[in-house]
Scaffold this active site. Structure first.
Site: not given
Length: 330
Positions: A130-131
């Site tokens: 997850h950025g």
């Protein structure tokens, strides 16, 4: 005052009008040497402009979300009479949104999708890093819809369901918040399901070192075991260079742990090169425990990071990759 007005028509045009405006402002405000104050103010604005830009650009993504919501409401109003006769009322809307987001990904990030052949024709659980924002997943799902005519349901944090106006977008795009039983049902229907085990914590508090923050989460692995589906690891190169957070500030970390809301400010929106890589699927094995499968999945995502991401991440380097002509090795 007359001399000031005459100066507007005599001599070099640009200087005379600036002088004229200065005289007028001095007359109105009663402040002497106002030109010096204006020069200082313009200097401060010029100095702070880059800082303003990096905090304003993330708002573009928010605007695109609400443009998508507006388009869905227009679509619904225009096609409501066809609803009773349509097999899939929202099919056209999904195509429209996929085109919108894929176009943004191509133009702003030169977005590429590699390894799509690793996605099985049937159900599967896509697990990804997850950025700071989920924009890379949005680009992935849009490209998948356009090229393969496949949809992917995604598990989102509870706060997403409380965002104003997002209900129609959540319903149309098939966003769910769990629980485990709902995830298993989705997979048993033959659908693709995506989840980022790190969730909001990984989004806010990971950094340019791309540290995976999954803690001891293994619920996603149990979902894959119960549904008897493979896990497909996924990672997007430079995802943390496009958007970054101020997650290194300890007080913000403490505040998040207390209220569990994404209170950490974002900055960025830089047009860095984004490439999503899909790894080989991890097949279902009936004798594998959830703990073992979770560790195996984490290792698979880590391999993708080490193979495709230069660490530490660098914004300037990620920007320069937009101009590379060679194709990145899958």
């Amino acid at each position: 005052m007359t001399g000031g007005n005459e100066s507007c028509t005599v001599g070099p045009t640009s200087m005379s009008y600036l002088t004229c405006l200065t005289y007028i402002l001095e007359e109105w405000t009663g402040v002497e040497h106002i030109g010096d104050y204006l020069s200082y103010a313009f200097y401060i604005l010029w100095l702070l402009f880059p800082l303003v830009v990096v905090f304003v650009l993330p708002g573009v993504i928010i605007i695109l979300f609400y443009v998508s919501i507006l388009l869905l409401h227009i679509y619904k109003r225009k096609n409501e009479l066809k609803e009773a006769y349509s097999h899939d009322f929202w099919a056209g809307a999904r195509e429209m949104l996929a085109t919108l987001w894929d176009g943004h990904g191509r133009i702003w990030h030169g977005y590429e999708l590699h390894g799509v052949e690793n996605i099985p024709p049937g159900p599967g659980l896509i697990v990804f890093y997850h950025g700071a924002t989920p924009v890379d997943y949005i680009y992935f799902s849009a490209r998948l819809h356009i090229t393969k005519k496949r949809s992917c349901t995604v598990v989102a944090d509870n706060f997403v369901f409380r965002l104003p106006g997002f209900k129609i977008l959540i319903d149309v795009m098939g966003i769910i918040h769990g629980p485990k039983e709902a995830c298993v049902r989705t997979l048993k229907k033959g659908c693709l399901l995506a989840i980022a085990p790190g969730g909001v914590r990984e989004a806010l508090f990971s950094d340019e070192m791309y540290t995976i923050l999954w803690s001891n989460r293994k619920g996603f692995a149990q979902v894959a075991i119960d549904a008897k589906v493979p896990i497909i690891p996924m990672f997007t190169q430079n995802v943390r260079e496009g958007f970054r957070t101020l997650g290194g500030i300890k007080i913000l970390r403490s505040l998040y742990e207390r209220i569990r809301l994404p209170v950490v400010p974002l900055y960025g929106g830089f047009p860095v090169k984004l490439r999503t890589f899909i790894g080989e699927p991890i097949p279902y094995e009936p004798n594998m425990t959830a703990e073992e499968l979770a560790e195996k999945t984490k290792a698979a995502v880590q391999v993708l990071i080490e193979k495709h991401q230069k660490i530490p991440g660098n914004i300037f380097r990620a920007l320069m990759e937009r101009f590379q002509t060679q194709k990145k090795e899958d």
